[in-house]
Enzyme design. Sequence first.
Site, PDB file in Angstrom:
ATOM      1  N   HIS A 373     -26.681 111.913  88.969  1.00  6.88           N
ATOM      2  CA  HIS A 373     -27.601 113.055  88.900  1.00  6.88           C
ATOM      3  C   HIS A 373     -28.321 113.198  87.577  1.00  6.88           C
ATOM      4  CE1 HIS A 373     -26.942 115.295  92.666  1.00  6.88           C
ATOM      5  NE2 HIS A 373     -25.764 114.694  92.661  1.00  6.88           N
ATOM      6  N   ARG A 565     -32.338 126.623  85.667  1.00  4.38           N
ATOM      7  CA  ARG A 565     -31.504 126.741  84.476  1.00  4.38           C
ATOM      8  C   ARG A 565     -32.370 126.601  83.223  1.00  4.38           C
ATOM      9  NH1 ARG A 565     -25.805 127.312  85.034  1.00  4.38           N
ATOM     10  NH2 ARG A 565     -25.843 127.059  82.775  1.00  4.38           N
ATOM     11  N   LYS A 676     -38.761 123.855  97.175  1.00  5.25           N
ATOM     12  CA  LYS A 676     -38.731 125.196  97.779  1.00  5.25           C
ATOM     13  C   LYS A 676     -40.062 125.912  97.561  1.00  5.25           C
ATOM     14  CE  LYS A 676     -33.957 125.364  96.199  1.00  5.25           C
ATOM     15  NZ  LYS A 676     -33.154 125.969  95.116  1.00  5.25           N
TER      16      LYS A 676
HETATM   17  C1  LIG Z   1     -32.951 125.411  93.827  1.00  4.53           C
HETATM   18  C2  LIG Z   1     -32.140 126.085  92.812  1.00  4.53           C
HETATM   19  C3  LIG Z   1     -31.956 125.496  91.566  1.00  4.53           C
HETATM   20  C4  LIG Z   1     -32.573 124.179  91.177  1.00  4.53           C
HETATM   21  O1  LIG Z   1     -33.835 124.416  90.610  1.00  4.53           O
HETATM   22  P1  LIG Z   1     -34.621 123.275  89.808  1.00  4.53           P
HETATM   23  O2  LIG Z   1     -35.969 123.880  89.638  1.00  4.53           O
HETATM   24  O3  LIG Z   1     -34.661 122.076  90.700  1.00  4.53           O
HETATM   25  O4  LIG Z   1     -33.897 123.046  88.546  1.00  4.53           O
HETATM   26  C5  LIG Z   1     -31.193 126.168  90.632  1.00  4.53           C
HETATM   27  N1  LIG Z   1     -30.628 127.358  90.913  1.00  4.53           N
HETATM   28  C6  LIG Z   1     -30.791 127.952  92.109  1.00  4.53           C
HETATM   29  C7  LIG Z   1     -30.156 129.284  92.360  1.00  4.53           C
HETATM   30  C8  LIG Z   1     -31.545 127.338  93.100  1.00  4.53           C
HETATM   31  O5  LIG Z   1     -31.688 127.944  94.284  1.00  4.53           O
END
Ligand SMILES: *Cc1c(COP(=O)(O)O)cnc(C)c1O
Length: 844
Positions: A373, A565, A676
């Site tokens: 990852h 994050r 998303k």
């Molecule tokens: C999707 C998601 C992430 C990952 O977000 P990135 O933009 O890919 O770092 C982190 N935290 C939550 C709560 C998420 O739903």
Amino acid sequence: MQTNVANQTSNITVEDDRTGLSIETLKRAFADNLFYIQGKLAILANFTDYYMALSYTTRDRLLQRWLQTLKVYHEQDIKTVYYLSAEFLMGRHLGNSLINLDLYESIEQAVRESGLDLTEVLEQEPDPGLGNGGLGRLAACFLDSLATLEIPAMGYGIRYEFGIFNQSIQHGWQVEIPDKWLRCGNPWEVVRYESTVQVKFGGHTEIYNDDRGRPHTRWIPSFTVEGIPHDTPVPGYQTNTVNTLRLWKAEAGEDFNFQAFNSGDYDGAVATKIKSETISKVLYPNDNTPQGRQLRLEQQFFFVSCSLQDIIRRHLNRYGRLDNLADHAAVQLNDTHPAISIAEMMRLLVDEHGLFWDEAWRITQNTFAYTNHTLMPEALERWGVPLFESLLPRHLEIIYEINHRFMQDVQTWFPDDDELLSRLSIIEEGGGKKVRMANLATIGSHAVNGVAALHTELLKQDVLKDFYKLWPEKFNNKTNGVTPRRWVLLANPALSGLITEKIGDTWLKHLDELRKIEAFVDDHDFRDRWRQIKQANKQKLADYIRTHNGVEVDVNSIFDIQVKRIHEYKRQHLDLLHIIGLYLRIKQNPSIDITPRTFVFGGKAAPGYFMAKLIIKAINAVADVVNRDPDVHGRIKVVFLANFSASLGQLIYPAADLSEQISTAGKEASGTGNMKFTMNGALTIGTLDGANIEIREEVGDDNFFLFGLTASEVEEMKSKGYNPRDYYESNEELRNVLDRLAMGYFSPGEKDLFKPLVDSLLHHDDYMLLADYQAYSDCQAKVSEAYQDVEKWTTMSILNVARSGKFSSDRTIKEYCDEIWNVKPVKVELQPYDPAKATINVGS
Ligand SMILES: *Cc1c(COP(=O)(O)O)cnc(C)c1O
């Protein structure tokens, strides 16, 4: 309301309270559960009681399918996927269960007729935050897709008593608050005491001879801990399959200091109990930055040992032999957190079940596969040998044996290449010996994958290049995905409704069908409704911002959002530099023409990560100045939303116009937040990093705002000697921005507050913000211009959604099934639950 679930009630005239699906039955079940489970009179019940009663009502309807699925898996000759992950960021269960059971609308009506609003009840559920971010959320999306695709699968992890901390913002700083998610009970888990396992720690090993005089090794531990399985049902969407997420809770061993207890040493007895239970007490809040803490290694070994013992026990019950284990079990390692699996499987097979080493090794390699990852060298897990030796003495021996045999193989393949040997070795020498978990996972697995095309290429060329040279066939790519059930249907019901009205509802299981909405891209009415839905989603977020931040935002402004994050490589501070740049332009010329924007940030910083916490403070400090300045006339607003989580994500992603995906190229393995946003009609401003590249490929160059250095340009610049000061000197706006921050313009009374941030940029800038600043700023100007053209923006938004089908986790999981796990779907037919029959069979 159409129901796809098998017709189990068709020939029952009076519905059973625990299975019936009619509105009347659901209302009665809800009222019954309030009374009999919550023990509350309706007039005295609060929203937590309503939530609990509704959860039990839903759980009853899940249980039939769950138990039937377990029965089918028990009876048939199948291969099962085991997904081992230290994190599962599941998000709230109730809304998702209603969606996947196709019960949402009936329950909504039943609850309404009981005088309540369903969305308000759903809000009561504590978000099970057993993960940090993307990695844990990926595990949750995968479980949803596995069940939806009817693949026999089980998730294995840790039942942390405290999940990711709750973040509050006080005076602009992050403050961490313990997450007591189990305080009101957890209606979604079933404890299976009968499947408790014993896990050993510490002690020493000794050699003994068996009755045929063959030598074996025995591990004499210094203490033993019990793992108690807590099972949560994982329903697929519109299918009878309900898989299991099995999380282990640590408790004191059965004979826990019995002697101490008997001899009156109560303190000693209690100390043992506390030490044992500490193992599953709290999730480490670090994302992409491991801390070499003993407790963390204990957690990893604890859940790995529990899970592998569980897998072997079930396999032996069914087949009575272990040589065929890999034909019936595929175990996926979600990063190196469960990589100790390789040594533990060897120990179980050789020491506990008496297999020969070579046979055990064949089984192990054929069973495991490893997902990498991260490309950041500091994020690769390495454990000091002394720690390993004191906690897992037998595993260290096994790792040395694995390594010895591997080193011999390498020497025959590539004679006399000591450099190569030292890079491939599981043991890192020099500066204190360390066990390299990525090397162990790679050597012990038959497949190794990255999580986006670029990431896999960089693994092959960089982080794992020597292994790639040995075994090119082991390496493969599996670009991440997200489940459209939670992230579109549940999070964005209005958009889902519009899409379903036009193309039917099969897109939710076959996301590529979203392409069909391209046919409506010129349909005036469709476009109008598309915009209205986005506007309504923005209004909901604006209401949330007003309530939680006390800031009034303009829903006609660009909602420009970065939620993830907080990490320097993700570059929230690049976003912030741009905001300061815009603000300074306004200050210089208050009548300047600016496209109004609302900048929204959200995300947690690891509590020990100083720079990330300072970035949060800087965002809030800039927000304080910008949001109050009358010269701004409300044209730009800056908001930091506290406590970003899966449930907050469900509110945020659908409300975005612009998705910020601006990591330094080559640093973000994939990203899933980017997907998303795209599925919910936001446009992306992003670098050529992770899955951004594939998103751009799918939606088209014209529908994506690209900027910045490429991964190879970043490398080249660094190798030539990157000097961030050159950019500071030559770019006046950038210089002004950094000077204002450094001077204390945004931190009155604390003029040096942000100096460490600015110094780090001027002297190191490991993530190349200064090199990318101008390109980012220019690209943002193009975004502003594009947003002015409502028609153009609408077209781009529709095309982004229409072309996002690739990023369903169903596609990802199909690829894992076909190319790594070699598993097939298993259909579950629903038998009506017959209480009479169940009673008769008891004791027979
Ligand atoms: C999707 C998601 C992430 C990952 O977000 P990135 O933009 O890919 O770092 C982190 N935290 C939550 C709560 C998420 O739903």
